[in-house]
Design a protein around this motif. Structure first.
Motif, short mmCIF file in Angstrom:
data_model
loop_
_atom_site.label_atom_id
_atom_site.label_comp_id
_atom_site.label_asym_id
_atom_site.label_seq_id
_atom_site.Cartn_x
_atom_site.Cartn_y
_atom_site.Cartn_z
N ILE A 545 0.85 -1.19 0.00
CA ILE A 545 0.00 0.00 0.00
C ILE A 545 0.89 1.24 0.00
N ASP A 546 0.56 2.20 -0.85
CA ASP A 546 1.32 3.44 -0.88
C ASP A 546 0.81 4.36 0.21
N VAL A 547 1.56 4.44 1.32
CA VAL A 547 1.21 5.32 2.44
C VAL A 547 2.22 6.45 2.58
N GLY A 548 2.91 6.77 1.48
CA GLY A 548 3.93 7.80 1.55
C GLY A 548 5.17 7.28 2.25
N GLN A 549 5.74 8.11 3.14
CA GLN A 549 6.95 7.71 3.85
C GLN A 549 6.58 6.83 5.03
N GLY A 550 6.43 5.56 4.77
CA GLY A 550 6.04 4.60 5.79
C GLY A 550 5.83 3.24 5.16
N ASP A 551 5.39 2.28 5.96
CA ASP A 551 5.14 0.92 5.47
C ASP A 551 3.70 0.51 5.75
N ALA A 552 3.11 -0.22 4.82
CA ALA A 552 1.81 -0.87 5.02
C ALA A 552 1.68 -1.91 3.92
N ILE A 553 1.58 -3.18 4.32
CA ILE A 553 1.54 -4.28 3.35
C ILE A 553 0.34 -5.16 3.68
N LEU A 721 12.01 -9.40 -1.65
CA LEU A 721 12.49 -8.77 -0.42
C LEU A 721 11.81 -7.42 -0.25
N LYS A 722 11.20 -7.23 0.92
CA LYS A 722 10.74 -5.88 1.27
C LYS A 722 11.97 -5.20 1.87
N VAL A 723 12.56 -4.28 1.11
CA VAL A 723 13.83 -3.66 1.50
C VAL A 723 13.67 -2.93 2.83
N ALA A 724 14.62 -3.15 3.72
CA ALA A 724 14.55 -2.60 5.08
C ALA A 724 14.70 -1.09 5.10
N HIS A 725 14.00 -0.48 6.04
CA HIS A 725 14.15 0.95 6.37
C HIS A 725 14.03 1.85 5.14
N HIS A 726 13.11 1.54 4.25
CA HIS A 726 12.77 2.38 3.09
C HIS A 726 13.97 2.62 2.17
N GLY A 727 14.92 1.68 2.19
CA GLY A 727 16.09 1.82 1.32
C GLY A 727 17.15 2.74 1.88
N ILE A 751 7.29 10.17 -1.89
CA ILE A 751 7.80 10.94 -3.02
C ILE A 751 8.62 12.13 -2.50
N GLN A 752 9.84 12.25 -3.00
CA GLN A 752 10.75 13.35 -2.64
C GLN A 752 10.78 13.59 -1.13
N ASN A 753 10.92 12.50 -0.37
CA ASN A 753 10.90 12.60 1.09
C ASN A 753 12.13 13.31 1.63
N LYS A 754 12.00 13.85 2.83
CA LYS A 754 13.07 14.66 3.42
C LYS A 754 14.29 13.84 3.81
N PHE A 755 14.14 12.51 3.91
CA PHE A 755 15.27 11.64 4.27
C PHE A 755 16.10 11.24 3.05
#
Length: 800
Positions: A545-553, A721-727, A751-755
């Motif tokens: 699921i696209d939840v922006g800067q986060g995880d949801a599967i 593989l669900k890549v750890a820690h958003h890559g 998208i274009q996250n601050k991290f």
């Protein structure tokens, strides 16, 4: 149709708008057709009239109306400008322009529209007239309130903040906010996190919208000062058309009960206003009373913000008043379509406004269907008048529900089964609340008396909320209807027309029963023809699921059971669980999640679970072992206990779900594991179905990856593989990737996250390993499907 000229004109006008919307025809061609039709109409008018000439004249005039609608819609579109589509998010953007409208004050936020003459980014300067939605978010309530009081329509300001497009539809069932903004002529959003982001360049000129906003703001303040928060939020929705303070849960209960329509300012409220004006202006002569009443209705339209329902009801009321003054008869259908035509002439895009569609379809259905039902009730010759009145009241409600059903299912995805009964209680209560609310405002200059009326309204609103809460939370209150399409709507309306035609045509009971059964069967058959199942049976479906800067599967196992690994972030302004995950579950027809896997207690992973748990959608939670040093962990477990949701901890072992194996790698008994950080203790889960496997890693970092690599070695090998820690560069160690050997790597990232996730180093490392990389920031939601032999990447947008 000779008695309904406005209907015919409206029909061709609406057809023209639809053509311009879906086909986008060449403007010169329709200009030529329009001019040609006008010339032909003039020639035919000058000729000797007969039946053929009369028909030809009508046809040519309708072609001219159709062409005019196409041209008007195209011209209105051309007058609206937008910033480049590829400008998705940009910091330090400054816009210069005029404030055109201001929304009522919200806690921690003020909003207004800015008609810009220029927009400046770091690299580019856009000199074009665009409209932006400006937001100021500041936790300092005093500063925010002061900024709100100084922000008026007509002010020329500079506004500095972060620009972003509205969020597009990035998941099935998600509201397309960008599309909504574009329909309002708004290019995007610019947000300042301090009131200092806004600077006034010049004061407002005295304009009508400025005075109207000041009056609207005064009424808003009076409502807030005289009532408790819950009653105030309701009255603002009923009298000012502002539902922003009504909670999401409360709105949902109104939807489930089938009474969400009462929260929109509509004909009911206009009727009360009309009645008050007639009483107040009763001492004047007929013409003065009528003039003042019309003026009052127009003022009320602008105070409420001109929603289509109020405009429609006010125009119809004004037509009736003018018809009475001129001793002319009027027709409900002509009045209704005249109101629609005026709205569409002002803005053709209103045709696609849900408020417009719901309002006009409801009134049209009442006008068309109610008289048929009324005649049948009259034939019953009931002895008790009160029974007849209840049946007639329910007939009005049923007529409106039948007329608006397709739009209700498209926008809300729910069919209320209790609406007819609940409306019997809710509509009279709403009438009382609206009436008392208006009286309270009229006596606001005398606070003691106003407080008495306000207190009584708090009682009635409390009863209203109790009725709606009770009915909306019944297990049988509603049915979820998913994937309702334009095709379904056409089928529904055709069969509805057929049904009422047959009810009028056939008099025998047996004939009517046969017709009813046949239409019901055909309705179910035809509506099922275009149904598509996104999460298939007997296969393993993995939905990122696209939840922006986060995880949801979201996971659907072959045996039909479901799991949710994380649920995204939730903050003061946006809750992914409420706004993204729940609508997706509704769309997919999933009532409850069997297993909620909380990878770890970071907000961008577990925040969205709160609203899902509150609404009873999670049956069991699996989480890391309780860390008493983390206050949020202690608080979360207490929250689970309060909502009676059983939970367990990640513990090394195997869980079977039908013919699928779920491996948990976390081991709280291991000495090395105990020394890992919170992120590194994220739940690490491997799912194996047939010859395919999927590895989920939460936010583990290098230290944990090395630990798992050394302990589990080849067992880590997985196709996905669900890549750890958003890559992040702190994860995806080379040693770990070598053992996993993923064919597909999934990265959930904003998208274009601050991290600046994902790290280029991680991307290169994954590419070097031969892995295909799928990212939510580039692709939106991602759906993988396994039959146990191979894994398919599904284009879910095509499957809808």
């Amino acid at each position: 149709m000779k008695d309904y000229p406005v209907i015919k004109i409206s029909f061709f006008f609406i057809a023209g708008i639809l053509v311009s919307h879906f086909i986008e025809p060449p403007q010169p061609f329709y200009l030529y057709i329009f001019l040609l039709a006008l010339v032909l109409a003039l020639i035919l008018k000058l000729m000797r009239q007969n039946k053929f000439i009369s028909i030809a004249s009508s046809l040519v005039i309708y072609i001219a109306i159709f062409s005019a609608a196409v041209l008007l819609a195209l011209m209105q579109k051309e007058n609206i400008h937008y910033l480049p589509a590829d400008l998705y998010k940009e910091k330090d953007v400054t816009a210069y322009g005029k404030v055109t409208s201001v929304e009522l004050f919200r806690e921690y936020e003020i909003r207004f529209k800015l008609l810009c003459d220029s927009v400046h980014t770091k690299d580019v300067k856009f000199i074009k007239q665009v409209t932006l939605l400006c937001r100021i978010r500041d936790t300092d309530q005093k500063k925010l309130r002061r900024a709100y009081e100084n922000t008026l329509p007509g002010n020329y300001i500079s506004f500095n903040g972060t620009y972003s497009k509205g969020r597009e539809k990035r998941n099935p069932g998600e509201f397309d906010y960008d599309k909504f903004l574009k329909s309002q002529g708004i290019s995007g959003i610019i947000t300042a996190y301090q009131t200092s982001g806004m600077k006034k360049i010049s004061e407002y000129n005295v304009e009508p919208q400025t005075s109207l906003f000041i009056l609207r703001r005064y009424v808003d303040d009076m409502i807030s000062n005289l009532h408790n928060d819950k009653t105030a939020s309701l009255l603002k929705g009923l009298l000012l058309g502002d539902r922003s303070e009504i909670s999401y849960d409360t709105k949902n209960e109104f939807i489930n009960s089938g009474v969400i329509h009462v929260l929109a300012v509509s004909g009911l409220h206009v009727g009360y206003i009309l009645l008050i004006f007639i009483v107040v202006f009763g001492r004047f002569n007929l013409y003065m009373k009528s003039f003042l009443t019309i003026a009052g209705l127009i003022l009320y339209m602008f105070i409420t913000g001109l929603p289509p329902s109020v405009f429609r009801a006010s125009v119809m009321a004004i037509i009736l008043i003018l018809a009475f003054l001129t001793n002319r008869s009027t027709n409900l259908f002509n009045s209704l379509f005249l109101a629609a035509l005026i709205i569409l002439l002002l803005d053709t895009q209103e045709l696609f406004n849900p408020g417009f569609q719901l309002s006009f379809s409801a009134v049209f259905a009442i006008a068309a269907i109610y008289p048929i039902i009324q005649r049948k009730i009259d034939l019953l010759k009931l002895k008790h008048g009160w029974i007849k009145y209840i049946l007639l009241f329910m007939a009005v409600s049923l007529s409106a529900q039948l007329g608006t059903l397709p739009f209700t299912l498209v926008y809300f995805g729910k069919l209320s089964l209790v609406a007819l009964v609940v409306n019997l209680f809710v509509i009279p209560l709403i009438g009382l609340i609206v009436g008392i609310g208006i009286v309270t405002l009229l006596f606001s200059f005398f606070t003691p008396l106003a407080a008495v009326y306000a207190s009584s309204n708090e009682l009635f609103s409390s009863i209203l909320f109790s009725v709606v809460s009770f009915s909306g939370n019944l297990d049988f209150s509603h049915l979820r209807i998913i994937n309702f399409t334009l095709y379904d709507a056409v089928v529904y309306y055709l069969l509805l027309l057929t049904f009422f035609f047959c009810m009028i045509k056939f008099q025998k009971i047996i004939s009517r029963i046969i017709v009813s059964v046949l239409i019901t069967v055909n309705l179910m058959l035809f509506l099922s023809l275009d149904n598509k199942e996104l999460l298939t049976k007997n296969e393993l479906n993995i939905f990122i699921i696209d939840v922006g800067q986060g995880d949801a599967i979201l996971i659907k196992f072959p045996n039909g059971k479901t799991a949710l690994v994380d649920a995204g972030d939730a903050n003061l302004f946006f809750d992914n669980g409420e706004r993204i995950v729940a609508p997706l579950l509704d769309y997919l027809g999933i009532e409850k999640i069997n297993y909620g896997y909380v990878s770890h207690l970071d907000a961008d992973h577990y925040g969205g679970f709160h609203s899902l748990i509150k609404s009873g959608r999670i049956e069991h939670v699996v989480k890391p072992l309780k860390d008493t040093s983390l206050a949020k962990d202690v608080k979360f477990e207490k929250f689970l206990s309060q909502h009676e949701v059983p939970f367990s901890y990640y513990q090394r072992g195997i869980q079977k779900e039908g013919n699928t194996n779920i491996y948990i790698f976390n081991d709280d008994n291991d000495v090395i594991y105990k020394k890992l950080s919170t992120n590194d203790k994220s739940g690490v889960v491997k799912i194996v179905f047939g010859n395919t496997d999927f590895l989920f890693t939460g936010d583990i970092e290098r230290k944990a990856e090395v630990y798992y690599a050394e302990r589990y070695k080849q067992m880590l090998k997985s196709h996905v593989l669900k890549v750890a820690h958003h890559g992040s560069k702190t994860s995806s160690a080379e040693k770990f990737i070598q053992f996993v050997e993923p064919k597909i790597s999934l990265i959930s990232v904003g998208i274009q996250n601050k991290f600046k996730h994902p790290s280029e180093q991680v991307i290169e490392r994954l590419k070097s390993s031969g892995s295909e990389i799928l990212r939510t920031d580039l692709m939106s939601a991602i759906l993988l499907r396994s039959d146990g032999k191979k894994i398919k990447i599904i284009d879910w947008k095509k499957d809808l």
